[in-house]
Design a protein around this motif. Structure first.
Motif, mmCIF file in Angstrom:
data_model
loop_
_atom_site.group_PDB
_atom_site.id
_atom_site.type_symbol
_atom_site.label_atom_id
_atom_site.label_comp_id
_atom_site.label_asym_id
_atom_site.label_seq_id
_atom_site.Cartn_x
_atom_site.Cartn_y
_atom_site.Cartn_z
ATOM 1 N N ASN A 94 -3.775 -0.194 -1.123
ATOM 2 C CA ASN A 94 -2.290 -0.236 -1.318
ATOM 3 C C ASN A 94 -1.927 0.917 -2.512
ATOM 4 O O ASN A 94 -0.983 1.769 -2.567
ATOM 5 C CB ASN A 94 -1.556 -1.344 -1.818
ATOM 6 N N ASP A 100 6.689 0.420 -5.506
ATOM 7 C CA ASP A 100 5.826 -0.586 -5.531
ATOM 8 C C ASP A 100 4.682 -0.562 -4.536
ATOM 9 O O ASP A 100 4.538 -0.745 -3.387
ATOM 10 C CB ASP A 100 6.265 -2.168 -5.473
ATOM 11 N N ALA A 101 3.283 -0.143 -5.097
ATOM 12 C CA ALA A 101 2.199 -0.299 -4.480
ATOM 13 C C ALA A 101 0.930 -1.007 -5.068
ATOM 14 O O ALA A 101 -0.127 -0.477 -5.390
ATOM 15 C CB ALA A 101 1.802 1.228 -4.341
ATOM 16 N N ILE A 102 1.343 -2.226 -5.493
ATOM 17 C CA ILE A 102 0.156 -2.917 -6.260
ATOM 18 C C ILE A 102 -0.710 -4.044 -5.440
ATOM 19 O O ILE A 102 -1.938 -3.648 -5.012
ATOM 20 C CB ILE A 102 0.597 -4.061 -7.111
ATOM 21 N N PHE A 103 0.103 -4.522 -4.494
ATOM 22 C CA PHE A 103 -0.751 -5.382 -3.289
ATOM 23 C C PHE A 103 -0.017 -4.870 -1.958
ATOM 24 O O PHE A 103 1.136 -4.864 -1.837
ATOM 25 C CB PHE A 103 -0.645 -6.872 -3.432
ATOM 26 N N ILE A 125 5.610 -0.062 -0.604
ATOM 27 C CA ILE A 125 4.718 0.486 0.306
ATOM 28 C C ILE A 125 4.061 -0.600 1.144
ATOM 29 O O ILE A 125 3.273 -1.634 0.361
ATOM 30 C CB ILE A 125 3.871 1.361 -0.589
ATOM 31 N N VAL A 169 4.120 -3.680 2.518
ATOM 32 C CA VAL A 169 4.657 -4.831 2.001
ATOM 33 C C VAL A 169 5.156 -5.053 0.535
ATOM 34 O O VAL A 169 4.451 -4.462 -0.345
ATOM 35 C CB VAL A 169 3.844 -5.953 2.565
ATOM 36 N N SER A 175 4.569 -6.349 -2.817
ATOM 37 C CA SER A 175 3.507 -6.967 -3.476
ATOM 38 C C SER A 175 3.930 -8.639 -3.732
ATOM 39 O O SER A 175 4.902 -8.779 -4.356
ATOM 40 C CB SER A 175 3.270 -6.369 -4.813
HETATM 41 K K LIG Z 1 3.098 -3.109 -1.988
#
Ligand SMILES: [K+]
Ligand SMILES: NC(=O)C1=CN([C@@H]2O[C@H](COP(=O)(O)OP(=O)(O)OC[C@H]3O[C@@H](n4cnc5c(N)ncnc54)[C@H](OP(=O)(O)O)[C@@H]3O)[C@@H](O)[C@H]2O)[C@@H](O)CC1
Length: 511
Positions: free
Chosen positions: A59, A127-130, A159, A161, A163
């Motif tokens: 992610n 947001d692309a953490i999880f 992105i 879902v 996080s």
């Molecule tokens: K995300």
């Protein structure tokens, strides 16, 4: 459209790479590129500082690619590497090296000890953490970051879902999840987007087709489906040219009590507009003249009581019966309901007070509950409870996933279809779950459920199977509400307006 679990998504992902002879990095590049194209359409000259929050998994790999594309295009980008672990996925690593070499964006590392960034109304956060890999509580500092972000006025695009969202469970009471304005999700919808437990964090959802293998997708068996226009079109049966009113069935609505007569009239009207051949109505006789006045197309069945429904013989064979609307919970209603459940030899739609009576009956009979209900509710009936009625039928749940399991168990035990009404209604038959994609908050208005019952009864009478009638009816009802709301706004929508838009709703199926 199928809704997949994380393991099915991973399978689809790797199959597609092999089928298309591309590397996982190339697939990530494609996915991130398409997400970037979508983000670009939402940027304008007034935009804002862009803050990309990227984790160390795939992610985060998407996030780093998006940051790269943004910077290449001249946007001002701050990248925060949310390093909750020191190991990085290979594709993520590759994108990080590329981003660093480009030297156009500011890259900062965030770990447990770091001071967290500020978020302002000027910021667009990506947001692309999880992604779909989250399988336990996010580390505490990531949760703090989410809370800080959620407390700010910044915009957020998540992105795949948000996080903190799990695909197969609700968040714990104290667990933070990023609040999204927009979710760009890859290839398939994700179940939590449609569940009340996540309603506070889900904004607009855009499903991006990243070209994964259609062959594999069709092979993967999924019992979870989002009911969209293309699925509804498959269920819809066009009307033959050479037909007569007998072709489309005879529906019967049984409902009403002394002070609740309007609901059964509304339901009958809805049924009449569903394409059915004939609609007969069994209601307290004090409502007869009102029915004829409002719905001259309907036929009345003689009823022994002025104030309550009876179990009067119809004198003809019904193709479907809708029962329960406005019948009240009196002894008279209970006894008539019992008689109808016993003698009906056609599919039923059971709604409102009939559900309450059945639930009450179950509780009173306690240990005999299974046998009692099993004996009385004809198999393949459609039950249409709202959340309160559902709780009375299946018991309490602690979260949406437990609720879904309770509904499945109930459906299996009694061999019935449960259409659980909610912001996104769920239609459940045994292990199959159909999540509705249509409907809006304007439909949370008196009579909306009565209209649904009439529509379902009409579809059943036309020969749709119980499951198909329930799924198609749920979709059409929500779509009519959406079309009505487009014209007249959610606020002013009434149940009668939903019926007025049935025509446009059916037209969409034929387009
Ligand atoms: K995300
Ligand atoms: N579907 C597709 O076709 C495509 C998908 N793509 C993208 O890939 C994303 C999925 O990526 P991903 O599998 O690497 O998982 P992600 O969410 O990045 O998490 C990373 C790792 O974190 C770990 N972990 C989990 N929970 C944790 C916790 N609480 N605290 C600490 N660690 C935790 C867990 O590893 P574990 O520690 O369990 O071994 C996990 O693997 C997907 O959402 C989409 O954005 C596209 O690029 C291409 C096309």
């Amino acid at each position: 459209m199928k809704i997949l679990e994380a393991s099915q998504l991973a399978d689809l992902d790797s199959y597609s790479c092999k089928e298309q002879n591309i590397s996982s990095w190339e697939l990530m590049e494609r996915a991130a590129g398409l997400a970037y194209e979508e983000i670009k359409t939402r940027l304008n000259s007034a935009t804002q500082q862009i803050k990309v929050l990227a984790g160390p998994g795939n992610n985060g790999g998407d996030g780093l690619a998006i940051a790269y594309f943004l910077a290449q295009d001249g946007w001002d980008v701050d990248v925060f590497l949310v390093n909750f672990t020191s190991s990085r996925s290979p594709d993520n690593q590759k994108n990080l090296v590329r981003l660093k070499n480009q030297a156009k964006s500011n890259i900062r590392e965030l770990t447990e000890d770091s001071e967290l960034p500020e978020f302002t109304s000027e910021d667009l956060v990506i947001d692309a953490i999880f992604g779909v890999g989250l399988n336990r509580s996010m580390p505490e500092f990531v949760q703090k970051l989410a809370r800080k972000h959620n407390g700010s006025a910044s915009q957020c695009i998540c992105i795949d879902v948000p996080s903190g969202m799990y695909l197969d469970q609700s968040p714990g009471e104290d667990e933070a999840v990023f609040q999204s304005d927009l979710i760009l999700t890859f290839q398939t919808p994700k179940l939590p987007f449609y569940l009340p437990d996540y309603s506070g964090v889900v904004g607009e959802v855009k499903i991006i087709d990243i070209g994964l293998s259609q062959k594999r997708l069709s092979e993967i068996s999924s019992e979870l489906n989002l009911v969209d226009l293309s699925l509804a079109k498959k269920l819809y049966r066009p009307r033959p040219r050479f037909s007569h009113k007998g072709t489309y069935g005879h529906a019967v609505l049984i409902g009403g009590s002394e002070l609740m007569l309007g609901s059964v009239i509304l339901s009958s009207k809805s049924c009449m507009h569903s394409g059915v051949g004939k609609t007969s109505v069994l209601m307290p006789s004090r409502g007869h003249s009102a029915l004829i006045q409002h719905l001259p197309e309907a036929m009345l069945v003689e009823n022994a009581s002025e104030d309550f429904i009876s179990d009067q013989d119809l004198g003809f064979n019904a193709d479907a019966i809708g029962i329960g609307i406005g019948i009240g919970t009196s002894e008279a209603a209970l006894s008539a309901l019992g008689a109808w459940l016993e003698k009906a030899d056609c599919p039923l739609v059971i709604d409102a007070d009939a559900l309450n009576l059945i639930a009450e009956h179950i509780t009173l009979k306690d240990k005999k509950r299974l046998r009692t209900l099993d004996g009385q509710v004809p198999k393949k009936s459609i039950l249409t409870p709202h959340p309160g009625e559902l709780r009375r039928l299946v018991g309490s749940w602690k979260d949406d996933f437990e609720k879904l399991n309770l509904i499945k168990d109930f459906s299996k035990q009694f061999d019935v279809i449960v259409l659980a009404k909610d912001a996104y209604s769920l239609c459940v038959y045994q292990d199959q779950v159909f999540v509705n994609s249509t409907g809006n908050s304007g439909m949370a208005t008196a009579g909306s459920g009565d209209v649904l019952t009439g529509l379902l009864t009409g579809l059943l009478a036309q020969g749709y199977s119980s499951l198909n009638a329930a799924v198609l009816g749920m979709f059409l009802h929500g779509l009519a509400g959406d079309l009505a709301a487009e014209e007249m706004s959610e606020e002013s929508l009434t149940a009668s307006d939903i019926i007025r838009y049935f025509g446009d709703s059916f037209s969409k199926l034929k387009a």
